[in-house]
Write an enzyme that holds these catalytic residues in place. Structure first.
Site, short mmCIF file in Angstrom:
data_model
loop_
_atom_site.label_atom_id
_atom_site.label_comp_id
_atom_site.label_asym_id
_atom_site.label_seq_id
_atom_site.Cartn_x
_atom_site.Cartn_y
_atom_site.Cartn_z
N GLU A 266 -43.58 -1.96 -30.60
CA GLU A 266 -42.71 -1.81 -31.77
C GLU A 266 -42.48 -3.17 -32.41
OE1 GLU A 266 -39.21 0.28 -30.39
OE2 GLU A 266 -40.37 2.05 -29.84
N HIS A 284 -37.45 4.06 -34.17
CA HIS A 284 -36.60 3.92 -32.97
C HIS A 284 -35.11 4.02 -33.34
CE1 HIS A 284 -36.48 2.13 -28.64
NE2 HIS A 284 -35.47 2.96 -28.85
C1 MLT Z 1 -31.87 3.07 -25.39
O1 MLT Z 1 -32.65 2.85 -24.47
O2 MLT Z 1 -30.66 2.96 -25.25
C2 MLT Z 1 -32.36 3.49 -26.73
O3 MLT Z 1 -33.74 3.66 -26.77
C3 MLT Z 1 -31.87 2.61 -27.82
C4 MLT Z 1 -32.44 1.22 -27.82
O4 MLT Z 1 -33.38 0.89 -27.12
O5 MLT Z 1 -31.91 0.41 -28.53
#
Ligand code: MLT
Length: 324
Positions: A266, A284
């Site tokens: 990403e 995301h």
């Molecule tokens: C998480 O693991 O809490 C979510 O994917 C959100 C993020 O990674 O910021």
């Protein structure tokens, strides 16, 4: 290492102001929260820190952890700890925590948004009207009612998805190898083997953590065993899916559509799923609600303060670190 009267907390990613307020209002700790830190700045600041708070933007890898000579706690404001070298932290006696409560509803609601977007072609229809067209026939959808939803991972997020799916009159089946026989979450879904889930589902949604055992869980062989016309939603971690295999299956029509919030890298430059017709994308956003950002920030700040000042460790993913 010089003894110090007060433990110091480094916040290396942007954190909601309510979380910073918890740190500011706690006497007995100091903290630095300059916003998103680049690698060199984080490496320069970590030797001074007793605790590190991060989101997904900062990799707490071997180099960063090794540079933290005083480090006792790493807290991930969020669920996934795949950006932390947990094994190395454990070997160094550094506790790694996450904040599993704050963003479960946000992730479950996004999952439903993505599922509805797939079923009713909402993004494509919106773009079409925005481009000046009025084509109702092109966007005839299907109902979620009476479809079988397969949930992989019946933790907090998967359970929240299951509750919402019941309200949509879906048949809910789930696979979670970590559920004990007496776990009350079993009442939310018919618990089945992974093979059975793969074979029976009209929609498959992923809510499993990324680890060696789950990397590439949705691969070419499993896709081949799915129903023709299955739809797949991934708002967990990109690398749970063999993205090239999924792209091939969408191109061939085996998979009718996919909704993808997360990517193996990403931002997803060169990702085979990006731009493919039939794929709905978000960047995301699972935890990106005002409420979730605030909740995980407060949870993270409070957990770190309790660990440093009171020796109370919550949501530790590597309890072995506390006994080294
Ligand atoms: C998480 O693991 O809490 C979510 O994917 C959100 C993020 O990674 O910021």
């Amino acid at each position: 290492m010089k003894p110090r009267s007060c433990p110091h907390i480094l916040v290396a990613d942007p954190l909601h102001p309510s979380g910073l307020a918890v740190l500011a209002e706690t006497s007995g700790v100091t903290f630095a929260a300059p916003g998103k830190m680049d690698r060199a700045t984080a490496l320069a600041a970590i030797p001074d820190a007793d605790a590190l708070i991060i989101r997904s933007g900062t990799p707490a890898d071997r180099e960063l952890i090794a540079a933290g000579a005083r480090l006792r706690v790493i807290c991930r404001a969020g669920v996934g700890v795949d950006n932390v070298d947990v094994g190395f932290a454990t070997a160094r006696g550094v506790a790694v925590m996450n904040t599993p409560h704050g963003n479960a509803v946000a992730a479950a609601e996004l999952t439903f948004g993505l599922m509805l977007a797939l079923a009713r072609h909402i993004p494509q229809a919106s773009a079409s009207v925005g481009a000046g067209r009025w084509d109702r026939r092109a966007f005839v959808g299907t109902e979620l009612r009476h479809k079988t939803l397969g949930i992989i991972g019946l933790g907090r997020i998967g359970s929240a998805v299951a509750r919402r799916a019941a309200a949509f009159d879906m048949r809910v089946i789930a696979h979670d190898p970590n559920l004990r026989d007496d776990d009350t979450r079993r009442a939310l879904a018919e618990c089945v083997t992974l093979d059975e889930l793969i074979a029976r589902s009209d929609y498959i949604t992923l809510h499993a953590p990324l680890k060696d055992a789950t990397r590439g869980l949705i691969n070419a062989a499993r896709i081949a065993a799915m129903k023709d016309g299955v739809r797949i939603i991934n708002a967990a971690r990109g690398a749970l899916v063999d993205e090239a295999a999924l792209a091939d299956a969408i191109r061939s029509g085996k998979v009718a559509g996919a909704a993808v919030d997360v990517y193996s890298a990403e931002p997803p430059a060169g990702n085979p799923l990006v731009g493919l017709p039939g794929v709905v994308h978000t960047p995301h956003l699972g935890a990106s609600t005002v409420e979730a950002q605030e909740a995980v920030a407060v949870e993270a700040a409070q957990q770190v303060v309790d660990a440093l000042l009171r020796g109370v460790y919550r949501n530790v993913v590597n309890p072995q670190a506390l006994s080294t």
